[in-house]
Structure formats: C-alpha cells, structure tokens
Design a protein around this motif. Structure first.
Motif, PDB file in Angstrom:
ATOM      1  N   GLN A  62       0.865  -1.198   0.000  1.00  0.00           N
ATOM      2  CA  GLN A  62       0.000   0.000   0.000  1.00  0.00           C
ATOM      3  C   GLN A  62       0.893   1.237   0.000  1.00  0.00           C
ATOM      4  N   ILE A  63       0.611   2.159  -0.912  1.00  0.00           N
ATOM      5  CA  ILE A  63       1.452   3.361  -1.011  1.00  0.00           C
ATOM      6  C   ILE A  63       1.337   4.170   0.289  1.00  0.00           C
ATOM      7  N   CYS A  66      -1.457   6.746   1.199  1.00  0.00           N
ATOM      8  CA  CYS A  66      -2.847   6.299   1.366  1.00  0.00           C
ATOM      9  C   CYS A  66      -3.089   5.978   2.840  1.00  0.00           C
ATOM     10  N   ILE A  68      -6.015   4.831   4.127  1.00  0.00           N
ATOM     11  CA  ILE A  68      -7.112   3.878   4.353  1.00  0.00           C
ATOM     12  C   ILE A  68      -6.581   2.644   5.095  1.00  0.00           C
ATOM     13  N   LEU A  70      -6.384  -1.067   5.770  1.00  0.00           N
ATOM     14  CA  LEU A  70      -6.704  -2.275   4.995  1.00  0.00           C
ATOM     15  C   LEU A  70      -6.558  -3.552   5.811  1.00  0.00           C
ATOM     16  N   GLU A  78     -10.182   2.037  -2.037  1.00  0.00           N
ATOM     17  CA  GLU A  78     -11.084   2.732  -2.977  1.00  0.00           C
ATOM     18  C   GLU A  78     -10.690   2.529  -4.434  1.00  0.00           C
ATOM     19  N   CYS A  80      -8.117   3.411  -6.309  1.00  0.00           N
ATOM     20  CA  CYS A  80      -7.694   4.569  -7.090  1.00  0.00           C
ATOM     21  C   CYS A  80      -6.592   4.206  -8.070  1.00  0.00           C
ATOM     22  N   GLY A  81      -5.889   3.095  -7.818  1.00  0.00           N
ATOM     23  CA  GLY A  81      -4.863   2.657  -8.759  1.00  0.00           C
ATOM     24  C   GLY A  81      -3.480   3.254  -8.503  1.00  0.00           C
ATOM     25  N   ARG A  82      -3.314   3.973  -7.407  1.00  0.00           N
ATOM     26  CA  ARG A  82      -1.975   4.511  -7.126  1.00  0.00           C
ATOM     27  C   ARG A  82      -1.030   3.419  -6.629  1.00  0.00           C
ATOM     28  N   ARG A  86      -5.126  -2.319  -5.733  1.00  0.00           N
ATOM     29  CA  ARG A  86      -6.299  -2.380  -6.620  1.00  0.00           C
ATOM     30  C   ARG A  86      -6.209  -3.599  -7.551  1.00  0.00           C
TER      31      ARG A  86
HETATM   32  S1  SF4 Z   1      -5.327   1.443  -4.700  1.00  0.00           S
HETATM   33 FE1  SF4 Z   1      -5.568   3.552  -3.907  1.00  0.00          FE
HETATM   34  S2  SF4 Z   1      -7.124   3.406  -2.287  1.00  0.00           S
HETATM   35 FE2  SF4 Z   1      -6.372   1.338  -2.685  1.00  0.00          FE
HETATM   36  S3  SF4 Z   1      -4.747   1.042  -1.194  1.00  0.00           S
HETATM   37 FE3  SF4 Z   1      -3.755   1.757  -3.097  1.00  0.00          FE
HETATM   38  S4  SF4 Z   1      -3.626   3.989  -2.843  1.00  0.00           S
HETATM   39 FE4  SF4 Z   1      -5.105   3.237  -1.298  1.00  0.00          FE
END
Ligand code: SF4
Length: 173
Positions: A62-63, A66, A68, A70, A78, A80-82, A86
């Motif tokens: 996980q970046i 972020c 959130i 998990l 969410e 977002c694709g960063r 995802r």
């Molecule tokens: S895809 Fe986006 S929302 Fe999901 S963990 Fe990575 S940065 Fe966070």
C-alpha cells in the motif's frame, strides 16, 4: 515424497542456514531466497490442485500516502490505482480467492488458521516469506518476493504476472 522433502528443507535446512547466516549476516537474504526457491520447486513437483487458495499480501504494498486502513478489510481500498492493491483485489475477485493483508507473522498465522486454505500464494520480503513457509508447512505455499526499490517495508511492488501464474498453477485442473 516431495512434501516430506519440503518439510526437511523448511524444518532442518532453513534453521541451519539461519544459524550460519547469524555469523555471515550479508548472506542471510540469499539463504532465504534459496530456501524460497527450493520450496517453490518442491511445491510445483507436488502438483496440489485446489480452488481454496489464500492470497496473502504485505501491508507495504500500500502506497504510504494512502491512509485507508486495509488490515481488517482490504475491500476498504477505494481502488484509485496509485498502488497495486487495486490490481490484487481484481485478481482475487476474478479467481474467487480469499485475500488478506498481513502486518506481520502473528497476524499472517491467525489469518491462515481462520481461512483454512488448501494452498497459499504469499507475497512478502524474503525474511517474512521464508519464516512464513516454515510456520504454514505442510500447506503448499508458492512464495513471490516483493520488489523494494525504495528500501524495505516502504512502497513495495510485486510482479503481478508471477502472482497470476502462481494462482493458475494451483487452480488449473
Ligand atoms: S489502490 Fe488507492 S485506495 Fe487502494 S490502497 Fe492503493 S492507494 Fe489506497
């Protein structure tokens, strides 16, 4: 036979190499990589086939920007694709897999005990992967090392093709 050999590698060879690695610290990671490679080769020889696969991820995928949480529910993402969380959720959904983020060995063991998988695809650094293989034996685990371009435990990534291939290996009939 391959399962027994895997047990010898994980329960005898691995602790021996870690003992040697305590004296040659620079070699420890290469010993762990060696054990993971050997484990993966033996699992492939065993050819276990199942759809009850657990996909286990390290939280460092996980970046860091972020916020959130998990750990208890990866589906809080969410998408977002960063980061690749995802894509990994997408892979788990496509294949109907159990998917969890583990923040350490204790949580990983708890997840495995609760999910009761018949096979595991685990992504982690060499240290966590190799000790995790020992803890979860005799469950067949294919380990995929993460890439750490920014150093350990920070914004890591993984080769998604290797993850998909490992899932296909277990689930292809
Ligand atoms: S895809 Fe986006 S929302 Fe999901 S963990 Fe990575 S940065 Fe966070």
């Amino acid at each position: 036979m391959y399962r027994t050999l895997r047990g010898l590698v994980l329960k005898v060879l691995y602790p021996f190499l870690m003992l040697v690695g305590a004296f040659f610290k620079g070699r420890k990671e290469s010993f762990q990589r060696f054990v993971i490679g050997l484990n993966n080769r033996l699992v492939r020889r065993e050819k276990p086939k199942t759809k009850k696969i657990l996909l286990l991820l390290p939280h460092c995928l996980q970046i860091n920007e972020c916020t959130i949480r998990l750990t208890h529910n990866i589906y809080n993402c969410e998408r977002c694709g960063r980061c690749e969380i995802r894509d990994l959720i997408g892979i788990a959904e496509e294949n109907g897999l159990n998917l969890f983020v583990a923040t350490g060995g204790t949580i990983a063991r708890k997840i495995v005990m609760e999910a009761r998988p018949e096979a595991i695809v685990a992504i982690a650094c060499e240290r966590d992967l190799s000790s995790g293989l020992v803890d979860t034996y005799p469950i067949p685990v294919l380990g995929v090392s993460n890439d750490r371009p920014f150093g350990p435990c920070f914004n890591t990534s993984v080769d998604l093709d290797k993850v998909k291939e490992a899932i296909r290996f277990f689930s292809a009939g």
